[in-house]
Design an enzyme around this catalytic site. Sequence first.
Site, short mmCIF file in Angstrom:
data_model
loop_
_atom_site.label_atom_id
_atom_site.label_comp_id
_atom_site.label_asym_id
_atom_site.label_seq_id
_atom_site.Cartn_x
_atom_site.Cartn_y
_atom_site.Cartn_z
CE LYS A 147 -3.96 1.89 2.61
NZ LYS A 147 -4.82 1.69 3.79
CB SER A 199 -8.24 3.53 3.11
OG SER A 199 -7.34 2.88 3.98
CB SER A 258 -8.43 0.65 5.96
OG SER A 258 -9.13 1.86 5.94
#
Lengths: 482, 100
Positions: free
Chosen positions: A78, A153, A177
């Site tokens: 990420k 997210s 997330s």
Amino acid sequence: MDYLKLNLWEIKEKLESKEITSEELVKLCFQRIKETKELNALISTCEEMALKQAKLIDEKRSKNEKVGILAGIPIIIKDNINIEGTKTTCASKFLENYQSIYTATCVQKLIDAGAVIVGKANMDEFAMGSSNETSYFGVVHNPVDTDYVPGGSSGGSASAVASYQGFSALGTDTGGSIREPASFCGVVGLKPTYGRVSRYGVVAFASSLDQVGPITRSVKDSAIMLQVLAGRDENDMTSSNTEIPNYLKAIDFDVKNLKIGIAKQFFNDQLNSEVKEKISHTIDILVKNGAQTVDLDLPSFAPALSVYYIISSAEAASNLARFDGVKYGRRAEKFSDIVDLYFKSRTQGFGKEVKRRIMLGNYVLSSGYFDAYYNKAKKVQKVIKKEFDDAFKKCDILICPTTANPAFKIGEKSNDHLAMYLTDIFTVPINIAGLPAMSMPCGKNKDGLPIGLQLVAPMFNESVIFKTGSFIEKALEGEKDV
Amino acid sequence: MAKINIEETKKLAKLSRLEFTDEELADFVNEFDKTLEYVEKISKVNTDDVKLFEKTISAKNELREDAVRESLTQDKVVLNAPESEDGALSVPTTVEEGGQ
């Protein structure tokens, strides 16, 4: 054979038996990344670095030298996690050109285990969002149906793993997330216990809640990843030195006498009927195989979302104060003095959702409201934590939905921030209590959208999650074959 | 009843070092009202017996040796600076000539 579609543990065997080299695999991976570019799952790729690492691993293997347990396996990170030699943008205009100057401990552990990092995943800006629509680099699409959001997210991480761009991806989870996007994309997402994985090198959102974890396509893969990631780091004083068990020992166990806690609050009328049906069906399977259910009451479940938005926004407002246009990141071109430089740089650099959270955070921290909101929320957090502690005196594991509904369409909730926040209602209480939890697929709705089931365990007992999860996975797989 | 007014939002924006148009500020008042009404739920939870400064996580406190360790080099520290000079971060003048 389509090597890219194998699970991590399966490709590991293929690499070990030298059926395929890491270089070949990495090349296939980049081909796949190009073919699935329209998903917008990645912000950047690191092809040169990846091929270099792959060749190095292949060379070691050909000489029969010792290699790590992730040797040669392509993995995605990420974009709020630092890797020296890459950009780390947090999907924000503010950090559009930010070059990492060091590597996060979690990534270093993967690299030390031989993993090949292939790219950095798209995400909601500064990890604030539940749909991956707040990214400065554009929305990410759900590979199951590209009209739908992948969740957020860590939407890019989930979309990338579900579309076979890599065998696992790291995400971060502050209020759901990792688990919510895993649920929306039909993959496995683990949020380990708070403190289980080092956050050194991970850009902070809400420091008392943030945790790093893997997104994978199977439960066993998740166990392998946690085995590498877990552990104390002297650069992160919140990381725990609690003993790390052999997580793989929990795979392929039976569930006899396992006590499953079912809280009535998890099965309220807001729950989509198809989600309810799939979760109930899975619980039935476990019961048929010797598990027992225990009815639980978690009355503070409802206010958990409020507690979350107060605490996480307050911490975000403080954490994001460092973005001032002086030390790093974007500086406004025109300004009158130093204070104006702060104002202009921040106003131009942050997106709407980030500004909203900074404002809310500073509101609940401001004098006159501090006691009513922030301190009260910290107290309610303790009540919630105690309710979970008490629940685990009666059961080994909790089962609930990951989200009340499957994925929604892109744009559907982007103008209603409260509706968006409500998406996280089943995941945030877990972060508030610091517990480990995993989302795994347990079926699809009539439109073919994946449904996620959440397994929640006591602190540092990820093993019981792997044990139950791998059993469910096998049982549901068996049903498909019939 | 509105929980927040436009003046308060303006003050918050200033504290947050963020600029908004009047229209954006009006939107915030509206949004904040809804959000604050929602989070009000926590006031109903009885917390009379909760001690605020008691640890939530049962971790053992651990001290480290106070030893010199390698840290980031000057080059790396200024690598991402919008403006730097001789290894230092550049900012506009903050003290006026003849100021204190």
